[in-house]
Enzyme design. Structure first.
Site, PDB file in Angstrom:
ATOM      1  N   CYS A 101      38.969  40.046  47.557  1.00  0.00           N
ATOM      2  CA  CYS A 101      37.506  39.674  47.119  1.00  0.00           C
ATOM      3  C   CYS A 101      37.309  39.862  45.335  1.00  0.00           C
ATOM      4  O   CYS A 101      38.501  39.734  44.873  1.00  0.00           O
ATOM      5  CB  CYS A 101      36.558  40.004  47.677  1.00  0.00           C
ATOM      6  SG  CYS A 101      34.840  39.380  47.572  1.00  0.00           S
ATOM      7  N   THR A 102      36.498  40.324  44.899  1.00  0.00           N
ATOM      8  CA  THR A 102      36.322  40.605  43.468  1.00  0.00           C
ATOM      9  C   THR A 102      36.892  41.787  43.150  1.00  0.00           C
ATOM     10  O   THR A 102      36.769  42.130  41.777  1.00  0.00           O
ATOM     11  CB  THR A 102      34.598  40.659  43.140  1.00  0.00           C
ATOM     12  OG1 THR A 102      34.052  41.799  43.822  1.00  0.00           O
ATOM     13  CG2 THR A 102      34.115  39.455  43.371  1.00  0.00           C
TER      14      THR A 102
END
Length: 204
Positions: A101-102
């Site tokens: 993800c981030t």
């Protein structure tokens, strides 16, 4: 085989725990949760605390690094900090440096994704590009020893890819069977490309 998962205030639980469930099944696996200082770090909704049992100083040479994402990752991309400095230092000796993800934003902020194709949560692709990476809309992206996964649940896919890279196809198949990973979602809205525009806007 030591896998280090650096956690921070505001990380997303599944980003870390999903891959942990896969990677801890590797032969002679040691999966450690770490942070600048040992102690409890809360997830992005504040409801779950996870213990970083080692400080960065105690994890100087992991074989694999896996950086989770979460809203707290935004604080780690604004300027040099303990996370980006540690990532830059340990990356020199890792077999694989990875993110979910981030978490890829943090890798990029550390200078590890400059000009490299990578993925992240679909809503953060523009930020990833601004940090010097080349965002691609794929679930798992491997470029050399850098492996990035898209949003949240894709960390499981990425971890299974790592098992295959490290131990072979049969080991990855066994790990997948062991956790009974056989997704059958009730809807086809798992990506912005497969979702109606109004739903994408609402979630964004």
């Amino acid at each position: 085989m030591q896998t280090a998962i650096p956690i921070f205030e505001g990380f997303t639980a599944l980003d870390a725990i999903g891959p942990y469930e896969v990677l801890q099944r590797l032969p002679d696996a040691e999966v450690v949760f770490c942070a600048p200082e040992a102690g409890e770090y809360r997830t992005d909704n504040g409801m779950l605390g996870v213990l970083a049992d080692r400080s960065f100083d105690q994890v100087p040479a992991p074989d694999i690094v896996l950086v989770p994402g979460g809203f707290g990752s935004r604080k780690l991309i604004e300027h040099p900090n303990a996370y980006t400095e540690w990532l830059l230092a340990v990356d020199a000796g890792t077999k694989y440096t990875t993110s979910v993800c981030t978490g890829s934003l943090v890798l990029a902020a550390a200078g590890l994704l400059e000009g490299i194709e990578a993925t992240t949560h679909w809503a953060a692709r523009e930020i990833l590009a601004a940090l010097g990476a080349v965002p691609v809309a794929e679930r798992v992206v491997q470029r050399g020893k850098i492996v990035t996964a898209a949003g949240v649940s894709s960390g499981i896919d990425m971890a299974l890819r790592l098992v295959e890279l490290l131990e072979g196809e049969r080991a990855a198949q066994a790990a997948q069977l062991g956790i009974e990973y056989d997704p059958d979602p009730p809807h086809t809205t798992g990506s912005p490309e497969s979702s109606p525009d109004e739903l994408v806007a609402a979630v964004r």
